[in-house]
Design an enzyme around this catalytic site. Structure first.
Site, mmCIF file in Angstrom:
data_model
loop_
_atom_site.group_PDB
_atom_site.id
_atom_site.type_symbol
_atom_site.label_atom_id
_atom_site.label_comp_id
_atom_site.label_asym_id
_atom_site.label_seq_id
_atom_site.Cartn_x
_atom_site.Cartn_y
_atom_site.Cartn_z
ATOM 1 N N GLY A 31 0.747 -1.239 0.190
ATOM 2 C CA GLY A 31 0.046 0.104 -0.138
ATOM 3 C C GLY A 31 0.882 1.340 -0.105
ATOM 4 C CB ALA A 32 1.999 3.867 1.383
ATOM 5 C CG LEU A 33 -1.054 1.619 -3.775
ATOM 6 C CD1 LEU A 33 -2.096 1.099 -4.964
ATOM 7 C CD2 LEU A 33 0.210 0.631 -3.750
ATOM 8 C CD GLU A 35 4.245 9.853 -10.722
ATOM 9 O OE1 GLU A 35 5.034 9.771 -11.805
ATOM 10 O OE2 GLU A 35 4.224 10.836 -10.117
ATOM 11 C CG HIS A 37 3.449 0.961 -5.553
ATOM 12 N ND1 HIS A 37 3.179 1.953 -4.664
ATOM 13 C CD2 HIS A 37 3.749 -0.263 -4.951
ATOM 14 C CE1 HIS A 37 4.118 1.490 -3.760
ATOM 15 N NE2 HIS A 37 4.358 0.266 -3.744
ATOM 16 C CD GLN A 154 10.753 -7.213 -2.068
ATOM 17 O OE1 GLN A 154 10.470 -7.299 -0.952
ATOM 18 N NE2 GLN A 154 9.996 -6.361 -2.922
ATOM 19 C CB SER A 186 10.257 5.004 -1.114
ATOM 20 O OG SER A 186 10.138 4.293 0.119
HETATM 21 O O1 PAF Z 1 8.081 -4.858 -1.870
HETATM 22 C C1 PAF Z 1 7.167 -4.834 -1.156
HETATM 23 O O2 PAF Z 1 6.188 -3.836 -0.820
HETATM 24 C C2 PAF Z 1 6.917 -5.924 -0.204
HETATM 25 O O3 PAF Z 1 8.340 -6.574 0.246
HETATM 26 C C3 PAF Z 1 5.986 -7.160 -0.859
HETATM 27 C C4 PAF Z 1 6.879 -7.731 -2.050
HETATM 28 C C5 PAF Z 1 4.792 -6.539 -1.121
HETATM 29 C C6 PAF Z 1 6.023 -8.252 0.128
HETATM 30 O O4 PAF Z 1 5.182 -8.050 1.246
#
Ligand code: PAF
Length: 284
Positions: A31-33, A35, A37, A154, A186
């Site tokens: 969440g807290a989307l 640009e 995302h 990640q 972010s």
């Molecule tokens: O990158 C993120 O926002 C988180 O690590 C994810 C991939 C949604 C997993 O909770």
């Protein structure tokens, strides 16, 4: 856009699509989307027939309870943004839905990939990421899943996890979105004051400096110069490393294609990460 809260609702919506052979694109988020995302969603819309976004602040990947508590939560704005951007489904599970009693995390051996950088400074973080992302992948069974390059380590962890667990999907990595100042987008930027937003620009500046120095100096010397440059900033450096793009081993004497500088630093109370390829993948 259909809002889904339970696994049953998710299954009822997605099973018919799978049976018809539709391509499902999945964008996992906390969440807290922003640009960044949205760029993942746009890419998923280009490549897939249906797009599903999850919003779940995953407690198991926070090694610091204060960080979990302070993680921004902006659900109604997020949902409006998803609607505007043509998302088909949003999955908003509860903690008990994702971690029911007796839930067992899938195990993968990530070795060095999870023990350096983020893994070293946030012990248990990647166990939590593997736990939740593998669970989402098993439930959603997407054709493709989309991740931002900003979370460089990640991505390496998820790619290795998918390989080891033999989960049949494609991981798509989308370039980092930046503010006009260069600061990587972010969700945590929401916690920065005006002054901190200005100070945080040094992160992308040092990475760009690194790209320039990499043309002349060895990885070790480039790193030394980057660290000295950063010392004069208002931020507190946690780590700065130049690594191999797949093994994440530190580079010292020789460059490799895709060599990447990764950084984590505190801007006031807020921990920010970023990375940049210093040597393009196609040349050496
Ligand atoms: O990158 C993120 O926002 C988180 O690590 C994810 C991939 C949604 C997993 O909770």
């Amino acid at each position: 856009m259909v809002k889904l809260h339970s696994i049953k609702e998710l299954e009822d919506q997605l099973q018919p699509l799978r049976e018809k052979g539709y391509k499902v694109g999945f964008v996992p988020t906390m969440g807290a989307l922003h640009e960044g995302h949205i760029s993942l969603i746009k890419q998923a819309k280009l490549e897939c027939d249906h797009v599903i976004v999850s919003i779940f602040v995953n407690p198991t990947q926070f090694n610091n309870p204060k960080d979990l508590e302070q993680y921004p939560r902006t659900e109604s704005e997020d949902i409006a943004l998803l609607r505007q951007n043509g998302c088909d489904f949003v999955f908003l599970p509860s903690v008990s839905e994702m971690y029911p009693e007796g839930h067992k995390a899938e195990k993968v051996d990530l070795d060095h990939i999870e023990n350096t950088m983020e893994g070293k400074h946030r012990p248990g973080h990647f166990d939590g990421v593997v736990n939740i992302v593998s669970r989402f992948f098993r439930l959603v069974q997407p054709t493709k899943a989309y991740f931002g390059r900003k979370d460089f380590q990640q991505v390496a962890v998820v790619v290795e996890m998918v390989k080891q667990l033999k989960i049949p999907l494609e991981i798509v990595v989308v370039e980092t979105m930046r503010n006009p100042s260069g600061l990587a987008m972010s969700s945590r930027n929401l916690r920065l004051s005006e002054q901190e937003l200005e100070q945080a620009v040094v992160i992308s500046q040092v990475l760009h400096k690194g790209q320039a120095w990499a043309k002349t100096y060895s990885p070790a010397n480039t790193l030394g110069k980057m660290k000295r440059y950063f010392e004069d900033s208002a931020l507190k450096l946690e780590y700065l490393q130049i690594v191999h793009p797949e093994t994440l081993n530190d580079l010292n004497q020789y460059w490799v294609p895709g060599a990447t500088a990764c950084i984590a630093a505190f801007c006031g109370e807020v921990r920010l990460i970023d990375n940049m390829e210093l040597v393009p993948l196609e040349e050496n």
